[in-house]
Design an enzyme around this catalytic site. Structure first.
Site, short mmCIF file in Angstrom:
data_model
loop_
_atom_site.label_atom_id
_atom_site.label_comp_id
_atom_site.label_asym_id
_atom_site.label_seq_id
_atom_site.Cartn_x
_atom_site.Cartn_y
_atom_site.Cartn_z
N ASP A 1 -42.35 -51.72 -71.88
CA ASP A 1 -40.86 -52.43 -71.39
C ASP A 1 -39.88 -52.13 -72.04
OD1 ASP A 1 -42.09 -53.92 -73.39
OD2 ASP A 1 -41.59 -55.99 -72.33
N ARG A 2 -39.86 -52.08 -73.47
CA ARG A 2 -38.55 -52.07 -74.11
C ARG A 2 -38.60 -50.50 -74.51
NH1 ARG A 2 -35.90 -56.13 -75.55
NH2 ARG A 2 -36.71 -58.36 -75.04
N ASP B 1 -59.73 -74.12 -70.11
CA ASP B 1 -58.54 -73.29 -70.71
C ASP B 1 -57.45 -73.83 -70.37
OD1 ASP B 1 -57.63 -71.16 -72.20
OD2 ASP B 1 -56.80 -70.34 -70.07
N ARG C 1 -45.96 -49.94 -76.30
CA ARG C 1 -45.80 -50.95 -75.05
C ARG C 1 -44.45 -50.65 -74.15
NH1 ARG C 1 -44.86 -57.54 -75.62
NH2 ARG C 1 -43.13 -57.61 -74.05
N LYS D 1 -56.09 -69.12 -62.02
CA LYS D 1 -57.08 -68.16 -62.43
C LYS D 1 -57.32 -67.16 -61.23
CE LYS D 1 -57.22 -69.73 -66.77
NZ LYS D 1 -56.72 -68.67 -67.72
N ASP E 1 -63.72 -71.05 -68.02
CA ASP E 1 -62.47 -70.21 -68.57
C ASP E 1 -62.09 -71.17 -69.89
OD1 ASP E 1 -59.64 -69.19 -69.22
OD2 ASP E 1 -60.29 -68.03 -67.39
N HIS F 1 -54.97 -76.08 -73.19
CA HIS F 1 -53.63 -75.59 -73.92
C HIS F 1 -52.88 -76.67 -74.29
CE1 HIS F 1 -53.82 -71.34 -74.05
NE2 HIS F 1 -54.38 -71.15 -72.83
N SER G 1 -57.58 -64.43 -71.22
CA SER G 1 -58.04 -64.37 -70.01
C SER G 1 -58.09 -63.00 -69.18
CB SER G 1 -57.52 -65.46 -68.82
OG SER G 1 -57.86 -66.85 -69.33
#
Length: 510
Positions: free
Chosen positions: A263-264, A403, A261, A336, A12, A407, A62
């Site tokens: 949610d809102r 990964d 999108r 993951k 990853d 970060h 990912s």
């Protein structure tokens, strides 16, 4: 009987980049990866942008990576899906959108378009509004009204004037559309059950209540002068010369909500679309028999039509393995685990028949640069036991380290993360080869390949660099133009399993 397992090993966040500076992949000593790269057929894969269903140039991640890998095809994310439909002429033939236009024409009512007025690409894209205006014009609709939600969050906080200028130019060019209301997204796109905010937007759109202005530009200018910027602009009404609203939403009107999108978008959609709405009193004038269209599927709780229905991913890799009575293992540490299970199964929680899952706990540390090896050794030990026990035909494995440590934007810990994974990779692949099996070594997106920028600053985001793919089987040749969606077909080829028609990826084996 000894099984000859085929393993898909995902490193990853491990991509390939020529530049050495800040590149943990080139800095790390990785004798096993290098050995497999040099001894076996290898190539690179595109893991970002349109190759994985994202807008051009956007870095992969990912979730998207594992969706594409498991689906064996490009899985278009909502923004790209609509963009592609517009580009290829499918948008103006969308039956749900056309039905809304037809409804307004036949009833002699208005079409209202509402959504977030920016090109932020997180909740909406203004190009989708322009496509709707073109559609309305081509269908001969004249009464088309725009209720713009101002952004200032996914774009600059004082950018509304730019978008309004562009919108007015398009209205002029197409000869259709008029702005009826403006509202900061703080009000119209609440998702926290702050119904008093949504109600202000609703009452502007239905009752023409709220501050009134003769133009959208005047509304924004006045708000700015009072220190109120895009996101927080009070729901406001644009009026005609006689002071009456340009348009309000009335009985039998059609509405297309062009946010993609969910949610809102849910609360304000409930307010208009649902007969049984009780969160506030909508009053006497609540529009009856609205023809309400959501651009994408917002929620089961919204009583509206859906223009772009969810992509149900049938015949993902796991499902095909199961149908062919092959035993499959999904294994990863906590960070993951959802990716090798839920996302790789196309958004399905349940296991397939013949599927085993092994979850190894990720270490309890504040940040993974403090423990770059994470739980890679424990994952490896658990997997080696499965291989030795001849239990699995197919193995889907994820190593989180490149990964999760990448970060941090710290070079040394990320180098250590890769060196740990390389040690584990050697043991696993050698065990698979000893059983007569094959490993596909690859990655889902970039990250560890650039943890320090050329200017010397920490780089904590993903990259758009190509990822490696190695198939540990001699005598094969791999294509060079592959994508993540080609990995599942390649695995099926190695297992001698027929590829279903839904998998539009192509095997990497020439």
């Amino acid at each position: 009987m000894s099984k000859k397992p085929v393993a898909l090993i995902i490193l990853d966040g491990f991509a390939l980049r020529d530049e050495d500076k800040g590149n943990a992949v080139t800095h790390a000593k990785k004798p096993n990866f290098d050995r497999f790269w040099n001894e076996y057929p290898h190539a690179t894969l595109q893991a970002s942008g349109e190759a994985v269903g994202l807008p051009e140039g956007q870095m992969g991640n990912s979730e998207v990576g594992h969706l594409n890998i498991g689906a064996g095809r490009i899985v278009y994310q909502s923004l790209t899906r609509v963009n592609v439909a517009i580009r290829e002429g499918e948008f103006e033939q969308n039956e749900t959108l056309l039905a809304a236009v037809k409804h307004a024409k036949e009833k002699g009512t208005n079409l209202h378009l509402f959504g977030l007025l920016s090109d932020g690409g997180v909740h909406s894209h203004i190009e989708h509004l322009y496509a709707l205006l073109r559609l309305a014009k081509s269908e001969g609709l004249e009464k088309v009204y725009i209720h713009g939600f101002l952004d200032g969050r996914d774009v600059a906080p004082q950018s509304a004037e730019t978008y309004l200028k562009e919108l007015n130019e398009k209205i002029e060019e197409y000869g259709v559309g008029e702005i009826a209301t403006l509202s900061g997204r703080y009000y119209s796109m609440d998702r926290d059950k702050r119904w008093e905010r949504v109600e202000k937007s609703y009452r502007a759109m239905v009752y023409g209540e709220g501050p009134s202005y003769t133009s959208a530009e005047e509304c924004v200018k006045d708000s700015y002068e009072n220190g109120i910027y895009d996101e927080f602009v009070l729901p406001s009404v644009i009026t005609k010369e006689d002071g009456s609203p340009v348009a309000t939403i009335q009985d039998e009107d059609a509405v297309i909500f062009y946010n993609f999108r969910p949610d809102r978008a849910i609360q304000i959609s409930n307010t208009f679309a649902n007969e049984d709405f009780r969160s506030f009193d909508r009053g006497e004038k609540h529009p009856k028999n609205l023809h309400f269209v959501c651009l994408t599927h917002f929620s089961e709780t919204v009583d509206g039509y859906v223009a772009f229905k969810p992509n149900n991913l049938d015949n993902t890799l796991g499902e095909v393995l199961s149908q062919n009575n092959l035993k499959q293992l999904r294994i990863a540490e906590t960070e993951k685990y959802p990716h090798v299970t839920f996302f790789m199964s196309g958004g399905r929680e349940a296991e397939f028949p013949g599927e085993t899952r092994i979850l190894i706990d990720s270490p309890k540390v504040a940040t993974y640069d403090l423990k770059p090896e994470m739980s890679a050794y424990e994952v490896t030990d658990a997997l080696l036991a499965e291989i030795e026990g001849d239990k699995q035909d197919a193995i889907l494995l994820n190593f989180a380290n490149p990964d999760m440590v990448g970060h941090s934007g710290m070079l040394e810990p990320t180098v250590k993360a890769i060196e740990t994974v390389d040690e584990c990779l050697g043991k696993i692949v050698d065990a698979i080869l000893a059983k007569g099996g094959t490993a596909i070594i690859t990655a889902d997106h970039g990250n560890a390949d650039e943890v320090i920028t050329l200017e010397g600053n920490p780089m904590t985001a993903h990259t758009t660099n190509p990822v490696p793919v190695i198939v540990t089987k001699q005598g094969l040749e791999l294509r060079e133009d592959g994508i993540l969606g080609d990995l599942a077909p390649t695995m099926l080829t190695l297992l001698d399993v027929a590829q279903p028609k839904e998998m539009t990826g192509k095997t990497l084996i020439k």
